[in-house]
Design a protein around this motif. Sequence first.
Motif, PDB file in Angstrom:
ATOM      1  N   LEU A   1      52.213  78.119  48.047  1.00  0.00           N
ATOM      2  CA  LEU A   1      51.821  77.490  46.782  1.00  0.00           C
ATOM      3  C   LEU A   1      51.582  78.513  45.669  1.00  0.00           C
ATOM      4  O   LEU A   1      51.838  78.230  44.496  1.00  0.00           O
ATOM      5  CB  LEU A   1      50.576  76.631  46.986  1.00  0.00           C
ATOM      6  CG  LEU A   1      50.193  75.713  45.820  1.00  0.00           C
ATOM      7  CD1 LEU A   1      51.358  74.829  45.400  1.00  0.00           C
ATOM      8  CD2 LEU A   1      48.995  74.856  46.194  1.00  0.00           C
ATOM      9  N   THR A   2      51.104  79.690  46.021  1.00  0.00           N
ATOM     10  CA  THR A   2      50.932  80.740  45.015  1.00  0.00           C
ATOM     11  C   THR A   2      52.268  81.062  44.360  1.00  0.00           C
ATOM     12  O   THR A   2      52.367  81.200  43.131  1.00  0.00           O
ATOM     13  CB  THR A   2      50.343  82.011  45.658  1.00  0.00           C
ATOM     14  OG1 THR A   2      49.044  81.715  46.173  1.00  0.00           O
ATOM     15  CG2 THR A   2      50.222  83.138  44.648  1.00  0.00           C
ATOM     16  N   ILE A   3      53.310  81.155  45.174  1.00  0.00           N
ATOM     17  CA  ILE A   3      54.651  81.454  44.661  1.00  0.00           C
ATOM     18  C   ILE A   3      55.197  80.269  43.873  1.00  0.00           C
ATOM     19  O   ILE A   3      55.793  80.439  42.801  1.00  0.00           O
ATOM     20  CB  ILE A   3      55.601  81.822  45.817  1.00  0.00           C
ATOM     21  CG1 ILE A   3      55.143  83.129  46.477  1.00  0.00           C
ATOM     22  CG2 ILE A   3      57.038  81.953  45.321  1.00  0.00           C
ATOM     23  CD1 ILE A   3      55.941  83.513  47.718  1.00  0.00           C
ATOM     24  N   ILE A   4      55.003  79.062  44.378  1.00  0.00           N
ATOM     25  CA  ILE A   4      55.510  77.858  43.705  1.00  0.00           C
ATOM     26  C   ILE A   4      54.929  77.741  42.296  1.00  0.00           C
ATOM     27  O   ILE A   4      55.639  77.463  41.326  1.00  0.00           O
ATOM     28  CB  ILE A   4      55.181  76.601  44.536  1.00  0.00           C
ATOM     29  CG1 ILE A   4      56.026  76.582  45.818  1.00  0.00           C
ATOM     30  CG2 ILE A   4      55.420  75.322  43.726  1.00  0.00           C
ATOM     31  CD1 ILE A   4      55.595  75.535  46.830  1.00  0.00           C
ATOM     32  N   ILE A   5      53.624  77.963  42.176  1.00  0.00           N
ATOM     33  CA  ILE A   5      52.966  77.853  40.870  1.00  0.00           C
ATOM     34  C   ILE A   5      53.482  78.922  39.914  1.00  0.00           C
ATOM     35  O   ILE A   5      53.792  78.642  38.746  1.00  0.00           O
ATOM     36  CB  ILE A   5      51.435  77.946  41.028  1.00  0.00           C
ATOM     37  CG1 ILE A   5      50.898  76.702  41.738  1.00  0.00           C
ATOM     38  CG2 ILE A   5      50.756  78.115  39.668  1.00  0.00           C
ATOM     39  CD1 ILE A   5      49.424  76.779  42.107  1.00  0.00           C
ATOM     40  N   GLU A   6      53.587  80.148  40.401  1.00  0.00           N
ATOM     41  CA  GLU A   6      54.064  81.223  39.530  1.00  0.00           C
ATOM     42  C   GLU A   6      55.522  81.006  39.133  1.00  0.00           C
ATOM     43  O   GLU A   6      55.905  81.271  37.985  1.00  0.00           O
ATOM     44  CB  GLU A   6      53.891  82.579  40.217  1.00  0.00           C
ATOM     45  CG  GLU A   6      54.329  83.770  39.378  1.00  0.00           C
ATOM     46  CD  GLU A   6      53.599  83.897  38.049  1.00  0.00           C
ATOM     47  OE1 GLU A   6      54.158  84.552  37.138  1.00  0.00           O
ATOM     48  OE2 GLU A   6      52.484  83.345  37.903  1.00  0.00           O
ATOM     49  N   ALA A   7      56.332  80.505  40.063  1.00  0.00           N
ATOM     50  CA  ALA A   7      57.735  80.212  39.739  1.00  0.00           C
ATOM     51  C   ALA A   7      57.818  79.182  38.613  1.00  0.00           C
ATOM     52  O   ALA A   7      58.637  79.305  37.690  1.00  0.00           O
ATOM     53  CB  ALA A   7      58.466  79.703  40.981  1.00  0.00           C
ATOM     54  N   ALA A   8      56.965  78.176  38.680  1.00  0.00           N
ATOM     55  CA  ALA A   8      56.950  77.147  37.631  1.00  0.00           C
ATOM     56  C   ALA A   8      56.560  77.752  36.285  1.00  0.00           C
ATOM     57  O   ALA A   8      57.151  77.427  35.251  1.00  0.00           O
ATOM     58  CB  ALA A   8      55.990  76.029  38.010  1.00  0.00           C
TER      59      ALA A   8
END
Length: 284
Positions: free
Chosen positions: A117-124
């Motif tokens: 989720l850390t990566i998903i949020i930053e990707a967004a």
Amino acid sequence: MKSIFLKAALGAAFLLPAPAFSQSKSETYKDIIEKAYNLSLQKDRQQALNILNAAIARDSRPLAQAELKKAALDVAHVFFSDKAQQLYETSLSLKKSDLNQAISKLSEAQRIEPDNLTIIIEAARLQIAKSDCSNAQEGLVKALKLVPFDEDLKLANAQAQACSGSWVEFAKNPESVDAKKSSYQKYWMALTVEHQLKLKNLTKASEVSANLIKLEPKYPEASYWSWKVSQALKKSNVEFGQKYVMACKNISASQYRQYMIDPMLCRRTTEVEGEIKGMNGTTE
């Protein structure tokens, strides 16, 4: 960023044989948390979140809710791979100077841990910075189904809604009405100013922008939104525009990292400089 270093903590606390995962009548919410952490150590994030969410839906006691949700956030954000974490950190370091390279590094991290989720949020947020609003929202909406109580995730989704102009959906966020209880208050306030400007509610926009400047005067976007409000009010206060441009030009790496939860942080300096020059002002 939160939960980056949880892997070691989880390992130290829960290096236990994985128990069977059928629930017994005597099983407590703490047993569920232990199971979830054991699954996390086996890199089965999805199943860990599934059993935690089932327990959250079943157990309404406040303490159980709080601890189960905390465990779910731990599991959702923890890095399983040192390589993915290193790529994520590299992406953050590139975010200010080279957005395309930041996206490239984060994409590598996401290939290793697509459900982190850390990566998903930053990707967004990187997609928002590139005005790729629909793709940003798509990933966040999926994640919200698993961890709807994640404050950072809710903020990122609201930022994507603002990016795409989905203001009707944005207005459904409780934080868009009252952000005082949120640890991300200043970012919600910035979004609220933008929303009120879109609604042409200049009184409310002016009120919130003034409060934002008082709350966080060093946050560059506070000056940007005060500048936009002054323009809408036909006051054209050059001071706010100049302050924004200079704050962004002089921002340190640590300050940038402090505020980079805002995907548009210091990405509108060219716009403001051009408008100031058009008014025969100066940014010096």
